[in-house]
Write an enzyme that holds these catalytic residues in place. Sequence first.
Site, mmCIF file in Angstrom:
data_model
loop_
_atom_site.group_PDB
_atom_site.id
_atom_site.type_symbol
_atom_site.label_atom_id
_atom_site.label_comp_id
_atom_site.label_asym_id
_atom_site.label_seq_id
_atom_site.Cartn_x
_atom_site.Cartn_y
_atom_site.Cartn_z
ATOM 1 N N ASN A 261 0.801 -1.240 0.000
ATOM 2 C CA ASN A 261 0.000 0.000 0.000
ATOM 3 C C ASN A 261 0.830 1.285 0.000
ATOM 4 O OD1 ASN A 261 0.686 -0.517 2.656
ATOM 5 N ND2 ASN A 261 -1.171 0.392 3.476
ATOM 6 N N GLY B 81 2.178 -5.034 7.490
ATOM 7 C CA GLY B 81 1.241 -5.782 6.654
ATOM 8 C C GLY B 81 0.028 -6.180 7.464
ATOM 9 N N SER B 82 -0.559 -7.307 7.103
ATOM 10 C CA SER B 82 -1.810 -7.698 7.745
ATOM 11 C C SER B 82 -1.558 -8.264 9.149
ATOM 12 C CB SER B 82 -2.503 -8.756 6.885
ATOM 13 O OG SER B 82 -1.669 -9.877 6.747
ATOM 14 N N THR B 83 -2.554 -8.125 9.999
ATOM 15 C CA THR B 83 -2.441 -8.611 11.378
ATOM 16 C C THR B 83 -2.225 -10.123 11.386
ATOM 17 O OG1 THR B 83 -3.755 -6.777 12.191
ATOM 18 C CG2 THR B 83 -3.672 -8.717 13.595
ATOM 19 N N GLY C 71 1.323 -10.895 10.450
ATOM 20 C CA GLY C 71 2.152 -10.363 11.541
ATOM 21 C C GLY C 71 2.193 -11.291 12.743
ATOM 22 N N GLU D 260 3.854 -3.439 12.313
ATOM 23 C CA GLU D 260 2.890 -2.369 11.993
ATOM 24 C C GLU D 260 1.781 -3.051 11.220
ATOM 25 O OE1 GLU D 260 3.057 0.530 13.162
ATOM 26 O OE2 GLU D 260 5.167 1.006 13.509
ATOM 27 N N CYS E 68 -3.559 1.906 6.361
ATOM 28 C CA CYS E 68 -3.814 1.355 7.709
ATOM 29 C C CYS E 68 -4.314 2.435 8.649
ATOM 30 C CB CYS E 68 -2.551 0.701 8.236
ATOM 31 S SG CYS E 68 -1.122 1.737 8.027
ATOM 32 N N GLU F 259 7.770 3.148 15.032
ATOM 33 C CA GLU F 259 8.721 3.551 13.997
ATOM 34 C C GLU F 259 8.824 5.074 14.017
ATOM 35 O OE1 GLU F 259 6.824 1.179 10.642
ATOM 36 O OE2 GLU F 259 8.924 0.550 10.519
HETATM 37 P P1 NAD Z 1 0.303 -9.074 3.852
HETATM 38 O O1 NAD Z 1 0.411 -9.260 5.321
HETATM 39 O O2 NAD Z 1 -0.280 -10.166 3.057
HETATM 40 O O3 NAD Z 1 1.744 -8.834 3.196
HETATM 41 C C1 NAD Z 1 2.656 -7.905 3.698
HETATM 42 C C2 NAD Z 1 4.060 -8.349 3.330
HETATM 43 O O4 NAD Z 1 4.340 -9.566 4.014
HETATM 44 C C3 NAD Z 1 4.257 -8.647 1.835
HETATM 45 O O5 NAD Z 1 5.548 -8.259 1.461
HETATM 46 C C4 NAD Z 1 4.136 -10.162 1.783
HETATM 47 O O6 NAD Z 1 4.843 -10.738 0.722
HETATM 48 C C5 NAD Z 1 4.770 -10.562 3.098
HETATM 49 N N1 NAD Z 1 4.343 -11.868 3.593
HETATM 50 C C6 NAD Z 1 3.191 -12.533 3.315
HETATM 51 N N2 NAD Z 1 3.172 -13.713 3.947
HETATM 52 C C7 NAD Z 1 4.341 -13.816 4.647
HETATM 53 C C8 NAD Z 1 4.901 -14.799 5.504
HETATM 54 N N3 NAD Z 1 4.262 -15.922 5.775
HETATM 55 N N4 NAD Z 1 6.104 -14.545 6.055
HETATM 56 C C9 NAD Z 1 6.764 -13.391 5.808
HETATM 57 N N5 NAD Z 1 6.285 -12.424 4.997
HETATM 58 C C10 NAD Z 1 5.089 -12.630 4.431
HETATM 59 O O7 NAD Z 1 -0.423 -7.689 3.701
HETATM 60 P P2 NAD Z 1 -0.719 -6.869 2.367
HETATM 61 O O8 NAD Z 1 -1.881 -7.523 1.727
HETATM 62 O O9 NAD Z 1 0.506 -6.688 1.558
HETATM 63 O O10 NAD Z 1 -1.075 -5.401 2.973
HETATM 64 C C11 NAD Z 1 -2.333 -5.059 3.449
HETATM 65 C C12 NAD Z 1 -2.419 -5.176 4.973
HETATM 66 O O11 NAD Z 1 -1.310 -4.535 5.609
HETATM 67 C C13 NAD Z 1 -3.629 -4.489 5.556
HETATM 68 O O12 NAD Z 1 -4.261 -5.342 6.477
HETATM 69 C C14 NAD Z 1 -3.090 -3.239 6.255
HETATM 70 O O13 NAD Z 1 -3.845 -2.781 7.329
HETATM 71 C C15 NAD Z 1 -1.749 -3.647 6.669
HETATM 72 N N6 NAD Z 1 -0.845 -2.488 6.733
HETATM 73 C C16 NAD Z 1 -0.494 -1.933 7.927
HETATM 74 C C17 NAD Z 1 0.340 -0.830 7.978
HETATM 75 C C18 NAD Z 1 0.779 -0.199 9.271
HETATM 76 O O14 NAD Z 1 1.673 0.635 9.253
HETATM 77 N N7 NAD Z 1 0.215 -0.546 10.398
HETATM 78 C C19 NAD Z 1 0.825 -0.294 6.813
HETATM 79 C C20 NAD Z 1 0.464 -0.869 5.615
HETATM 80 C C21 NAD Z 1 -0.373 -1.973 5.579
#
Ligand code: NAD
Length: 464
Positions: free
Chosen positions: A141, A217-219, A222, A239, A273, A443
Amino acid sequence: MRIPTSPFSAGGEVTALNPATAEPVAAVRLAGLAETDAAIERAHRAFPAWREVAPAARARLLRNFAAVVDEHLEELARLEVANAGHTIGNARWEAGNVRDVLTYYSAAPERHFGRQIPVSGGLDVTFHEPLGVVGIIVPWNFPMPIAGWGFAPALAAGNTVVLKPAELTPLTAMRLGELAHEAGLPEGVFTVIPGKGSVVGERFVTNPLVRKVCFTGSTEVGKGIMRGCADQVKRVTLELGGKSANIVFADADLERAAASAPGGAFDNAGQDCCARSRILVEHTVFERFLDLLRPAVEGFRVADPTLPDTEMGPLISARQRDSVTAHLDGADVAITGRTVGDSEGFWLAPRVVLPRGVQDPVWRHELFGPVVAVMPFTDEADAIAKANDTEYGLSGSIFTRDIGRALRVARGVESGNLSVNSHSSVRYWTPFGGFKQSGLGRELGPDAPDSFSEVKNVFIATDN
Ligand code: NAD
């Protein structure tokens, strides 16, 4: 437009699409497991020399990096418009943010000092020791800023960095990797590794040479990363998601609150987010607020992201658009904004929905799209209770003219980043991060280099 190239290949290939047109932008070769391990090994070997670079010299290299990013600002911005569908205005800000974050943390090597603590019989001092190799995992994003918030303070604190961009949006991070090299960062100090989360991302968690994982990324993902890091007691910053509330009191400047609400919810097509995707309005002004909100939503400029006055572009992918649209099935849609009609891209009109109660999925789930849910509240206590009735706690806004109330509510909302009479969440010189399931750690801000180092205490006896 210069397309960066990947030195990897064993992980196959993805085609980066332009979300505004669904047309291919570039084919990107991905790293496999052995290539990832080799890159981590190179970062590990580069670490001893990088940590020994004199503070002033490391500072100068980071300032050079910032200057090279600045020289390529327009190129980076256009690459992001093509790969992520961001509006050109946002993309320029994002590339500028990388430059500014690098400049800000270029001041850290000379200032990241420890303490001298009074003791008897000697001298006691603390040092901030770098961790080693830091692995940064970035979502799609905000590909540039989120990368910079990790790598700039990590490098400044003396770590080497391996960074994995999201599969959908690898291009600007790859270009930043090339620019770092051009700016004079030694080989192995900053390596961008395009690849799958299940391959490259997971390897950052399991390879013991990576001493910290910084994940955005996603909760759900994470939580898995946190579990995986526990095996090695690996440091981790998370995050994650959000479902932030914009609380509008009856005494607020309602025109201003309504005019700014679409920006707070629909910026980056709601794929933020920090999106204020829930609006809580004091019940006495609920109808009036909706009346004011209508022209603001209908006038929100959804158009070709390359045009300078566009406020919202497409969503990142057909999959993301379908996931958001599924939540609109049967929803009570009060206002529908504009969209782009005759395009193959991943477009979706902004929507204002009226949830059927606090259990309604549009009120509870992070949709990550241009949808905002509006609900009335009765009084201050009810507003705080409703705002906090979520597993998330990333950001939020409070609109009121009463400064005492603004402070009471700001203290009452369980969230890491709040703004009063504004929707601003992020300044690189103030801390950013989430309460509850929105994350772990902070951060940005003056303390970020601390989270990329360990405190070492040394006592020197003087009574010999
Ligand atoms: P995602 O969690 O699917 O992916 C995020 C990253 O993690 C990508 O680079 C992905 O390749 C990697 N990833 C996926 N599976 C993994 C694993 N098993 N081990 C290690 N890495 C892995 O999320 P997304 O679809 O890319 O982003 C959208 C989500 O991220 C939303 O839920 C959003 O709220 C959240 N987000 C949060 C923030 C924040 O600062 N809090 C910022 C941006 C996005």
